[in-house]
Write an enzyme that holds these catalytic residues in place. Structure first.
Site, PDB file in Angstrom:
ATOM      1  N   ASP A  35      20.564  -0.957  26.029  1.00 32.71           N
ATOM      2  CA  ASP A  35      21.776  -1.423  25.345  1.00 32.71           C
ATOM      3  C   ASP A  35      21.522  -2.173  24.039  1.00 32.71           C
ATOM      4  OD1 ASP A  35      23.338  -0.312  27.271  1.00 32.71           O
ATOM      5  OD2 ASP A  35      23.776  -2.195  28.324  1.00 32.71           O
ATOM      6  N   HIS A 242      -3.613  -4.692   7.468  1.00 33.45           N
ATOM      7  CA  HIS A 242      -2.254  -4.580   8.016  1.00 33.45           C
ATOM      8  C   HIS A 242      -1.971  -5.648   9.071  1.00 33.45           C
ATOM      9  CE1 HIS A 242      -1.732  -0.156   6.581  1.00 33.45           C
ATOM     10  NE2 HIS A 242      -1.556  -1.034   5.636  1.00 33.45           N
ATOM     11  N   ASP A 259       1.841 -11.122   2.211  1.00 36.45           N
ATOM     12  CA  ASP A 259       2.319  -9.877   1.605  1.00 36.45           C
ATOM     13  C   ASP A 259       3.686  -9.635   2.222  1.00 36.45           C
ATOM     14  OD1 ASP A 259       2.907  -7.297   0.805  1.00 36.45           O
ATOM     15  OD2 ASP A 259       0.918  -6.491   1.252  1.00 36.45           O
ATOM     16  N   ASP A 270       7.894  -5.919  -3.108  1.00 37.81           N
ATOM     17  CA  ASP A 270       6.591  -5.905  -2.425  1.00 37.81           C
ATOM     18  C   ASP A 270       5.655  -6.848  -3.182  1.00 37.81           C
ATOM     19  OD1 ASP A 270       4.312  -5.254  -1.017  1.00 37.81           O
ATOM     20  OD2 ASP A 270       4.227  -3.165  -1.668  1.00 37.81           O
ATOM     21  N   HIS A 353      -8.786  -0.202  -0.699  1.00 35.92           N
ATOM     22  CA  HIS A 353      -7.470   0.444  -0.874  1.00 35.92           C
ATOM     23  C   HIS A 353      -7.220   0.687  -2.354  1.00 35.92           C
ATOM     24  CE1 HIS A 353      -5.464  -3.314  -2.195  1.00 35.92           C
ATOM     25  NE2 HIS A 353      -6.099  -3.935  -1.220  1.00 35.92           N
ATOM     26  N   HIS A 357       1.110   1.906  -5.649  1.00 29.31           N
ATOM     27  CA  HIS A 357       1.938   2.961  -5.053  1.00 29.31           C
ATOM     28  C   HIS A 357       3.300   2.873  -5.711  1.00 29.31           C
ATOM     29  CE1 HIS A 357       3.940  -0.145  -2.579  1.00 29.31           C
ATOM     30  NE2 HIS A 357       2.732  -0.619  -2.316  1.00 29.31           N
ATOM     31  N   HIS A 364       6.728   2.301   0.123  1.00 30.67           N
ATOM     32  CA  HIS A 364       5.821   3.314  -0.423  1.00 30.67           C
ATOM     33  C   HIS A 364       6.737   4.462  -0.811  1.00 30.67           C
ATOM     34  CE1 HIS A 364       1.988   1.689   1.768  1.00 30.67           C
ATOM     35  NE2 HIS A 364       2.540   0.826   0.974  1.00 30.67           N
ATOM     36  N   GLU A 407      -1.768  -4.129  -7.227  1.00 31.76           N
ATOM     37  CA  GLU A 407      -2.181  -4.979  -6.110  1.00 31.76           C
ATOM     38  C   GLU A 407      -3.673  -4.915  -5.786  1.00 31.76           C
ATOM     39  OE1 GLU A 407      -0.880  -3.623  -2.167  1.00 31.76           O
ATOM     40  OE2 GLU A 407       0.441  -2.189  -3.147  1.00 31.76           O
ATOM     41  N   TYR A 411     -11.963  -8.365  -0.155  1.00 33.54           N
ATOM     42  CA  TYR A 411     -11.977  -8.777   1.254  1.00 33.54           C
ATOM     43  C   TYR A 411     -13.438  -8.872   1.678  1.00 33.54           C
ATOM     44  CZ  TYR A 411      -7.446  -6.788   0.237  1.00 33.54           C
ATOM     45  OH  TYR A 411      -6.252  -6.499  -0.370  1.00 33.54           O
ATOM     46  N   ARG A 428      -5.547 -10.894  -2.178  1.00 31.42           N
ATOM     47  CA  ARG A 428      -4.831  -9.798  -2.858  1.00 31.42           C
ATOM     48  C   ARG A 428      -3.743 -10.445  -3.706  1.00 31.42           C
ATOM     49  NH1 ARG A 428      -3.992  -6.887   1.135  1.00 31.42           N
ATOM     50  NH2 ARG A 428      -1.876  -7.295   1.811  1.00 31.42           N
ATOM     51  N   GLU A 430      -0.328  -9.100  -5.733  1.00 29.33           N
ATOM     52  CA  GLU A 430       0.499  -7.888  -5.877  1.00 29.33           C
ATOM     53  C   GLU A 430       1.803  -8.203  -6.593  1.00 29.33           C
ATOM     54  OE1 GLU A 430       1.833  -6.139  -2.154  1.00 29.33           O
ATOM     55  OE2 GLU A 430       2.231  -4.242  -3.188  1.00 29.33           O
TER      56      GLU A 430
HETATM   57  N1  GLY Z   1       3.113  -4.230   1.762  1.00 29.55           N
HETATM   58  C1  GLY Z   1       2.614  -2.933   1.766  1.00 29.55           C
HETATM   59  C2  GLY Z   1       1.816  -2.654   0.576  1.00 29.55           C
HETATM   60  O1  GLY Z   1       1.464  -3.562  -0.143  1.00 29.55           O
HETATM   61  O2  GLY Z   1       1.548  -1.541   0.257  1.00 29.55           O
HETATM   62 MN    MN Z   2       2.465  -5.428  -0.255  1.00 32.02          MN
HETATM   63 MN    MN Z   3       2.232  -2.651  -1.962  1.00 37.88          MN
END
Ligand code: GLY
Ligand code: MN
Ligand code: MN
Length: 460
Positions: A35, A242, A259, A270, A353, A357, A364, A407, A411, A428, A430
């Site tokens: 529910d 993540h 983030d 973001d 990474h 993006h 994304h 970004e 690390y 990071r 961003e």
């Molecule tokens: N928060 C997801 C990214 O930075 O791509």
């Molecule tokens: Mn991000």
């Molecule tokens: Mn991002």
């Protein structure tokens, strides 16, 4: 005045070709447990063409520019429980569609809309069960061919058209994204200040305390949801890309990586900031932070109309690689020059990474990352880490109105190969960049990035 949604529908209709019909469902509702549903979020393509956020709705556009909405019928009992519905009678005036029907008429009306057309356009591989539904409607049409009706004979992926349209943001979208980014920036400021204030007061600070500050600021300013699950990572947790906000303690002397970004009126922001929990960077934290910041400035400088999508990444990689050599994380004797580090991807254990993006309705966002129609010219090359042969494709040319994140990060996991002072630091930075003719507009800079500015913001 024609609404932006009507303009987008007309622009799409003009690309369908004679005999084309486009079918776009919104997102399904999803049960969370008994529910109780997950918060409802419309489909981004559907919203882009309608501005309509109710579930159980479909849009059909034909090449002659006619648009048909299928939506939930008015139903007093359901509206008492679930809320007001627009209903098909009010929909044409409210949304500017040519006609509207109850969604209960979908099968019957769609069969009619597909008769004597040539091509069905729908988003491929995005809506579970959609292909089977379309097969069912085509079967119905084909059952009538003996009466002289003709049946569409080709199917095309509607994403190819809509992704290109969504890639360049119009003024309405840019304005919404600026507002979303501003709210998120203020949320980061609030979390930074709370962290320092609570530690100064001797309180037991947890990651979720800072997440609560973010969510409060998002909602307080009208954001409907976070655009993605917020990352609030204290200390070594920042090295988990993540990681989600959890219960870990936010400690004096450690960094916090946040983030997080809100979604406002269907558009994402973001932002990542990394800051000292108590408001004061230590020496090694500052050294590493300055490298990441310099790499982000390099990526900003490489972002402008006419540049390529990969240019900011390449620019950031060079600065990060030089910084790793300067700080003794990589050594010239073992790793050679900065060009060698880049060639052999020796930076990869610290930066795994990409720098950017697309950003838009989806965090994304959609849109091809390679330039359409441009041939591969460079020869295939073995990836230095995996040995897999990679065929480089020319990356997308940036145009004014595209939005991408910048970004870069570093690390550092514990390893005898790197100075212990840097172990467990994850950084990071961003921001959200709107491409302009001469550079880019950083929409998310209402929260500072400079060391001195962060320390000043977090001081008592
Ligand atoms: N928060 C997801 C990214 O930075 O791509
Ligand atoms: Mn991000
Ligand atoms: Mn991002």
């Amino acid at each position: 005045m024609t609404s932006i949604y009507a303009q987008r529908r007309a622009a799409l209709a003009a690309q369908l070709g004679a005999g084309g019909v486009a079918i776009i469902p919104t997102a399904p509702e999803r049960a969370r447990n008994r529910d109780s549903d997950f918060p409802y979020r419309h489909d981004s393509y559907f919203y882009y063409l309608t501005g309509f956020t109710e579930p159980n709705a479909w849009l059909v556009i034909t090449a002659n520019g006619h648009s048909t909405l299928f939506c939930q019928p008015k139903d007093l009992e359901r509206e008492i429980w679930d809320g007001i519905r627009l209903g098909p009678v009010a929909a044409p005036a409210a949304l500017g569609v040519t006609q509207a029907h109850s969604v209960s008429e979908l099968d019957k009306e769609l069969t009619k809309l597909l008769e004597n057309q040539t091509t069905v356009w729908f988003p491929f591989a995005t809506h579970e069960g959609l292909t089977a539904q379309i097969d069912g409607w085509l079967t119905q049409v084909r059952a009538r061919v003996r009466t002289g009706v003709s049946c569409p004979s080709s199917q095309q992926d509607l994403c190819t058209l809509l992704d290109e349209m969504r890639l360049v943001k119009d003024n309405h979208e840019q304005d919404t994204m600026r507002r979303a980014a501003r709210i998120s920036a203020h949320a980061h400021v609030r979390a930074m200040q709370t962290s320092a204030r609570m530690l100064r007061a001797g309180l037991d600070v947890r990651e979720y305390h800072l997440e609560a500050e973010l969510l409060h600021e998002f909602r307080q300013h009208g954001s409907q949801f976070p655009a993605y699950t917020s990352i609030v990572a204290a200390g070594a947790n920042a090295c988990v890309l993540h990681y989600r906000a959890d219960t870990a303690a936010v400690r004096n002397g450690e960094l916090v990586l946040i983030d997080a970004g809100c979604e406002l009126d269907g558009y994402a922001s973001d932002i990542t900031r990394t800051f000292p929990a108590n408001g004061k960077f230590t020496g090694p934290q500052k050294d590493l932070y300055q490298v990441v910041l310099a790499s982000q400035y390099a990526s900003v400088a490489a972002t402008q109309a006419g540049a390529r999508f990969n240019d900011p990444h390449e620019a950031a990689l060079r600065v990060l690689s030089q910084g790793l050599l300067d700080l003794g994380m990589l050594t010239p004797t073992k790793h050679g020059s900065v060009d060698d580090v880049l060639e052999k991807k020796a930076y990869f254990p610290f930066y795994m990474h990409r720098t950017s993006h697309w950003l838009g309705m989806d965090v994304h966002d959609c849109g091809s990352y390679v330039e359409p129609g441009e041939a591969n010219t460079a020869p295939a090359k073995a990836d230095p880490l995996t040995g897999v042969m990679v065929q480089p494709r020319p990356s997308r040319v940036l145009h004014a109105g595209m939005v991408l994140t910048l970004e870069p990060g570093l690390y550092v996991r514990p390893s005898n190969e790197v100075p212990e002072a840097f172990w467990n630091i994850g950084i990071r930075i961003e921001d959200d960049a709107l491409v302009t003719a001469t550079g880019c507009e950083l929409m998310s800079r209402d929260v500072p990035v400079e060391v001195a500015e962060i320390e000043a913001l977090m001081a008592g």
